[in-house]
Design a protein around this motif. Sequence first.
Motif, mmCIF file in Angstrom:
data_model
loop_
_atom_site.group_PDB
_atom_site.id
_atom_site.type_symbol
_atom_site.label_atom_id
_atom_site.label_comp_id
_atom_site.label_asym_id
_atom_site.label_seq_id
_atom_site.Cartn_x
_atom_site.Cartn_y
_atom_site.Cartn_z
ATOM 1 N N CYS A 55 0.822 -1.217 0.000
ATOM 2 C CA CYS A 55 0.000 0.000 0.000
ATOM 3 C C CYS A 55 0.859 1.272 0.000
ATOM 4 C CB CYS A 55 -0.981 -0.002 1.168
ATOM 5 S SG CYS A 55 -0.225 0.013 2.787
ATOM 6 N N PHE A 56 2.163 1.144 0.315
ATOM 7 C CA PHE A 56 3.078 2.278 0.219
ATOM 8 C C PHE A 56 3.858 2.255 -1.087
ATOM 9 C CE2 PHE A 56 3.735 2.603 5.127
ATOM 10 C CZ PHE A 56 2.494 3.173 5.260
ATOM 11 N N GLN A 57 3.916 1.104 -1.751
ATOM 12 C CA GLN A 57 4.762 0.966 -2.925
ATOM 13 C C GLN A 57 4.003 1.040 -4.247
ATOM 14 O OE1 GLN A 57 6.567 -2.792 -1.965
ATOM 15 N NE2 GLN A 57 8.273 -1.824 -0.893
ATOM 16 N N ILE A 58 2.814 0.477 -4.289
ATOM 17 C CA ILE A 58 2.055 0.409 -5.543
ATOM 18 C C ILE A 58 0.808 1.279 -5.431
ATOM 19 C CG2 ILE A 58 0.809 -1.128 -7.119
ATOM 20 C CD1 ILE A 58 2.711 -3.362 -6.113
ATOM 21 N N ASP A 59 0.744 2.326 -6.234
ATOM 22 C CA ASP A 59 -0.383 3.264 -6.233
ATOM 23 C C ASP A 59 -0.759 3.687 -4.807
ATOM 24 O OD1 ASP A 59 -2.286 4.850 -7.458
ATOM 25 O OD2 ASP A 59 -3.808 3.282 -7.456
ATOM 26 N N PRO A 60 0.188 4.300 -4.067
ATOM 27 C CA PRO A 60 -0.064 4.627 -2.665
ATOM 28 C C PRO A 60 -1.095 5.735 -2.478
ATOM 29 C CG PRO A 60 2.001 5.583 -3.373
ATOM 30 C CD PRO A 60 1.488 4.754 -4.523
ATOM 31 N N SER A 61 -1.854 5.589 -1.421
ATOM 32 C CA SER A 61 -2.793 6.638 -1.008
ATOM 33 C C SER A 61 -3.037 6.471 0.482
ATOM 34 C CB SER A 61 -4.111 6.542 -1.772
ATOM 35 O OG SER A 61 -4.841 5.406 -1.355
#
Length: 102
Positions: A55-61
């Motif tokens: 969740c921090f590396q791929i398309d993070p939000s």
Amino acid sequence: MTDEAPAGAPPAPAPAAKPAQPRNPLHGLTLEAIVTSLADWYGWEHLGELVPIRCFQIDPSVGSSLKFLRKTPWAREKVESLYLFMLREQRREQQQQQPPQE
């Protein structure tokens, strides 16, 4: 009818007061505030290196991070630990920027 307990019944326990946490830097902070501060300080890319979760590396939000961290205690602990480290780093930087007092 009265609100009293029948004779011989133990008294109802008093509601427990929440203990004050004056020295806990996480007290009163929301997980959203922690994630937002970390993302602002480190940036998502570096945050993904420090805490290697998708969740921090791929398309993070913030939203996707909150959803994952609320369900995953080990990841939340890492994020909270990194937040405390960030606070110490910020404090050190502030102390280095202040002129020495005589």
